[in-house]
Write a protein that holds these residues in place. Sequence first.
Motif, PDB file in Angstrom:
ATOM      1  N   SER A 197       0.761  -1.220  -0.336  1.00  0.00           N
ATOM      2  CA  SER A 197       0.028  -0.226  -0.178  1.00  0.00           C
ATOM      3  C   SER A 197       0.707   0.878  -0.100  1.00  0.00           C
ATOM      4  O   SER A 197       0.303   2.050  -0.654  1.00  0.00           O
ATOM      5  CB  SER A 197      -1.032   0.154   0.719  1.00  0.00           C
ATOM      6  N   LEU A 198       1.978   0.911   0.753  1.00  0.00           N
ATOM      7  CA  LEU A 198       3.156   2.122   0.817  1.00  0.00           C
ATOM      8  C   LEU A 198       3.366   2.795  -0.469  1.00  0.00           C
ATOM      9  O   LEU A 198       4.124   3.826  -1.286  1.00  0.00           O
ATOM     10  CB  LEU A 198       4.019   2.390   1.896  1.00  0.00           C
ATOM     11  N   CYS A 199       4.156   1.374  -1.427  1.00  0.00           N
ATOM     12  CA  CYS A 199       4.320   1.722  -1.861  1.00  0.00           C
ATOM     13  C   CYS A 199       4.000   2.291  -3.396  1.00  0.00           C
ATOM     14  O   CYS A 199       3.938   2.976  -4.133  1.00  0.00           O
ATOM     15  CB  CYS A 199       4.785  -0.261  -3.176  1.00  0.00           C
ATOM     16  N   TRP A 200       2.167   1.693  -3.606  1.00  0.00           N
ATOM     17  CA  TRP A 200       1.360   3.025  -4.487  1.00  0.00           C
ATOM     18  C   TRP A 200       1.383   4.255  -4.136  1.00  0.00           C
ATOM     19  O   TRP A 200       0.873   5.169  -5.081  1.00  0.00           O
ATOM     20  CB  TRP A 200      -0.530   1.658  -4.268  1.00  0.00           C
ATOM     21  N   ALA A 201       0.701   4.061  -2.842  1.00  0.00           N
ATOM     22  CA  ALA A 201       1.202   6.113  -1.745  1.00  0.00           C
ATOM     23  C   ALA A 201       1.799   6.934  -2.351  1.00  0.00           C
ATOM     24  O   ALA A 201       1.494   7.596  -3.169  1.00  0.00           O
ATOM     25  CB  ALA A 201       0.549   5.808  -0.621  1.00  0.00           C
ATOM     26  N   CYS A 202       3.102   5.939  -2.708  1.00  0.00           N
ATOM     27  CA  CYS A 202       4.574   6.552  -3.571  1.00  0.00           C
ATOM     28  C   CYS A 202       4.022   7.460  -5.149  1.00  0.00           C
ATOM     29  O   CYS A 202       4.870   7.869  -5.337  1.00  0.00           O
ATOM     30  CB  CYS A 202       5.792   5.849  -2.860  1.00  0.00           C
TER      31      CYS A 202
END
Length: 195
Positions: free
Chosen positions: A180-185
């Motif tokens: 999810s954090l990869c996608w948020a970046c």
Amino acid sequence: MELNPSWDMDKLEAIVPRDELWKFTDNFKIKPTVSDRPIWPTGKGNAFSVKSGYLLASSLRSSHEASTSVDDSELWNWVWGLEVIPKVKLFLWKCLSGSLPTAQALVSRSVELQPWCRRCGEEMESIEHAIRDCSWAAFLWEISPLRLTPVNQSDPWNVKVWVERIRSIPDKEVHNLFASLCWACWYAQNLCLSG
């Protein structure tokens, strides 16, 4: 002229990828006792034919596809088994298969645009830069519950190695948060594009 029965590996490595060298050296042996003439080891009478070339190319391609699909099948199962929304799974799959439309990838496909990161302007926008190495992304990783510190730039991991290291942590919540954090970046990176 005296024949040397071994390959000049330095010159061969310059034109043949390292992981393909064994196929070359095993299939095309130099025999110093035989007069020098072209031979094709997979053809009838050592003669080249379109059919023998096609069969060799097909076998090399299928062996390469089999080795990559076996190597990656666990990784793909992990991606599709994450407990995140489908767009995050698709995003991660695109990251790992090199399919994200980063500025660097678009420039390599002859799209006319500046390859630099739209957020920091310091480096070319690669997948790794957009989701990990950009100063903004690095800050997000540091303040996240995962507390990941920036990667040492002298030994940067590609995204696949980074994901494999996260996968080695035996905690499904960590995996889901990581994806999810990869996608948020990536999402934040693209907000810069739209203004």
